[in-house]
Design a protein around this motif. Sequence first.
Motif, PDB file in Angstrom:
ATOM      1  N   TYR A  74      50.735 111.535  26.790  1.00 10.61           N
ATOM      2  CA  TYR A  74      50.549 110.476  25.768  1.00 10.61           C
ATOM      3  C   TYR A  74      49.179 110.334  25.458  1.00 10.61           C
ATOM      4  O   TYR A  74      48.360 110.127  26.191  1.00 10.61           O
ATOM      5  CB  TYR A  74      51.065 109.015  26.357  1.00 10.61           C
ATOM      6  N   VAL A  75      48.768 109.940  23.965  1.00  7.93           N
ATOM      7  CA  VAL A  75      47.669 109.623  23.509  1.00  7.93           C
ATOM      8  C   VAL A  75      47.660 108.150  22.914  1.00  7.93           C
ATOM      9  O   VAL A  75      48.336 108.223  22.204  1.00  7.93           O
ATOM     10  CB  VAL A  75      47.106 110.712  22.283  1.00  7.93           C
ATOM     11  N   LEU A  76      46.971 107.253  23.843  1.00  8.64           N
ATOM     12  CA  LEU A  76      47.049 105.859  23.300  1.00  8.64           C
ATOM     13  C   LEU A  76      45.934 105.471  22.596  1.00  8.64           C
ATOM     14  O   LEU A  76      44.883 105.395  22.893  1.00  8.64           O
ATOM     15  CB  LEU A  76      47.252 105.123  24.523  1.00  8.64           C
ATOM     16  N   LEU A  77      46.174 104.848  21.461  1.00  7.13           N
ATOM     17  CA  LEU A  77      45.241 104.315  20.371  1.00  7.13           C
ATOM     18  C   LEU A  77      45.071 102.748  20.939  1.00  7.13           C
ATOM     19  O   LEU A  77      46.395 101.900  20.717  1.00  7.13           O
ATOM     20  CB  LEU A  77      45.419 104.338  19.164  1.00  7.13           C
ATOM     21  N   ASP A  78      44.164 102.184  21.714  1.00  7.06           N
ATOM     22  CA  ASP A  78      43.930 100.802  21.979  1.00  7.06           C
ATOM     23  C   ASP A  78      43.587  99.967  20.964  1.00  7.06           C
ATOM     24  O   ASP A  78      43.616 100.330  19.749  1.00  7.06           O
ATOM     25  CB  ASP A  78      43.238 100.736  23.148  1.00  7.06           C
ATOM     26  N   ASP A  79      42.971  98.745  21.080  1.00  6.44           N
ATOM     27  CA  ASP A  79      42.553  97.829  20.348  1.00  6.44           C
ATOM     28  C   ASP A  79      41.471  98.148  19.360  1.00  6.44           C
ATOM     29  O   ASP A  79      40.737  99.346  19.436  1.00  6.44           O
ATOM     30  CB  ASP A  79      41.841  96.397  21.048  1.00  6.44           C
ATOM     31  N   CYS A  80      41.240  97.665  18.302  1.00  7.94           N
ATOM     32  CA  CYS A  80      40.243  97.636  17.232  1.00  7.94           C
ATOM     33  C   CYS A  80      40.558  98.696  16.099  1.00  7.94           C
ATOM     34  O   CYS A  80      39.479  99.007  15.406  1.00  7.94           O
ATOM     35  CB  CYS A  80      38.726  97.989  18.010  1.00  7.94           C
ATOM     36  N   TRP A  81      41.614  99.172  16.016  1.00  8.14           N
ATOM     37  CA  TRP A  81      41.936 100.025  15.018  1.00  8.14           C
ATOM     38  C   TRP A  81      42.320  99.554  13.604  1.00  8.14           C
ATOM     39  O   TRP A  81      42.382 100.081  12.471  1.00  8.14           O
ATOM     40  CB  TRP A  81      43.389 100.973  15.397  1.00  8.14           C
TER      41      TRP A  81
END
Length: 326
Positions: A74-81
């Motif tokens: 998994y590649v997880l895009l966290d906050d601030c996008w």
Amino acid sequence: MLASILLFTSLFTLVIALDNGLALTPTMGWRNWERFRCEVDCETYPNDCIGERLFMDMADAIVASGFKAAGYEYVLLDDCWPAPHRDSSGRLQADPKRFPHGIKALADYIHSKGLKFGIYEDFGKKTCAGYIGSEFYLQTDAQTFADWGADLVFFDHCYAAAKDMKYGFPIMEFFLNKTGRPMIFTCPWPMDNRIQHIKPDFPAIRKTCNMWRIYNDIEDSWDSVIGIINWWSKDWYNMSAYHGPGGWNNPDMIVVGNFGLSPDQEKVHFGMWCIFAAPLLLANDLRSINNRSKALLLNKRLLAINQDPLGIQGKPIQMVGKLLTD
């Protein structure tokens, strides 16, 4: 280095899980938050800002460096996008400067590498970093994530009323399942309960979420790591009884390969997360990780413990001396 020794064991417990057929073993992958936080200045920090380039680079590194072959998927895009505003249809949209091709294109790229894509949002009015949240848009956002090709949704709890947690997370889980796309659902429901001094309803939490945060955010320091280990050893409200295939207590990210831990401390950190049968979400820079830390994270025997299909959380059976502090 260790002032005491903790011995851990496991007992089999049958519990009812979220019935979406996902996360049958602890989730493995990479998540940006602890290492890259909310860096949005891509002109000054083009390689480290929260933008599509960073996540494409990490997807490439996961494959090229052997992490995918070891099970990190998994590649997880966290906050601030997100962009500051929703589009004319009320749908979320990514910051156009940092994600010029959009989230769907990023998810497609990650999928093209044989990996899975995860995304972050918040149940409240705003995310923890102050970006636009999902309040009043749960169904729209669930469908948006499905349309973009998300395989995991991390739903946070900032800027939301504590009394609404027991309703909001189950509702979001319902809307995610309604899309028809399989998406792991991860939440901080019991963490909010702990902050509010409320006894967690672990059966309800487990029926709603595939993994859940309980304790403090991890930092790149020994004090943080050992604090989590010591707290985990207390088995708060018998939380280990609700841990297993389909639903996992989550002690937060893996900071091996960063700056704050010695080699021995890295071994304790990663070894204990494997004994806990915890999700293994790396928060480091896989483009420049040193060989020693990389070898630890790819250790087949440790990963076999973590990925055991029984999914039993290790618990202390004996303590010699004081709690681990140095």
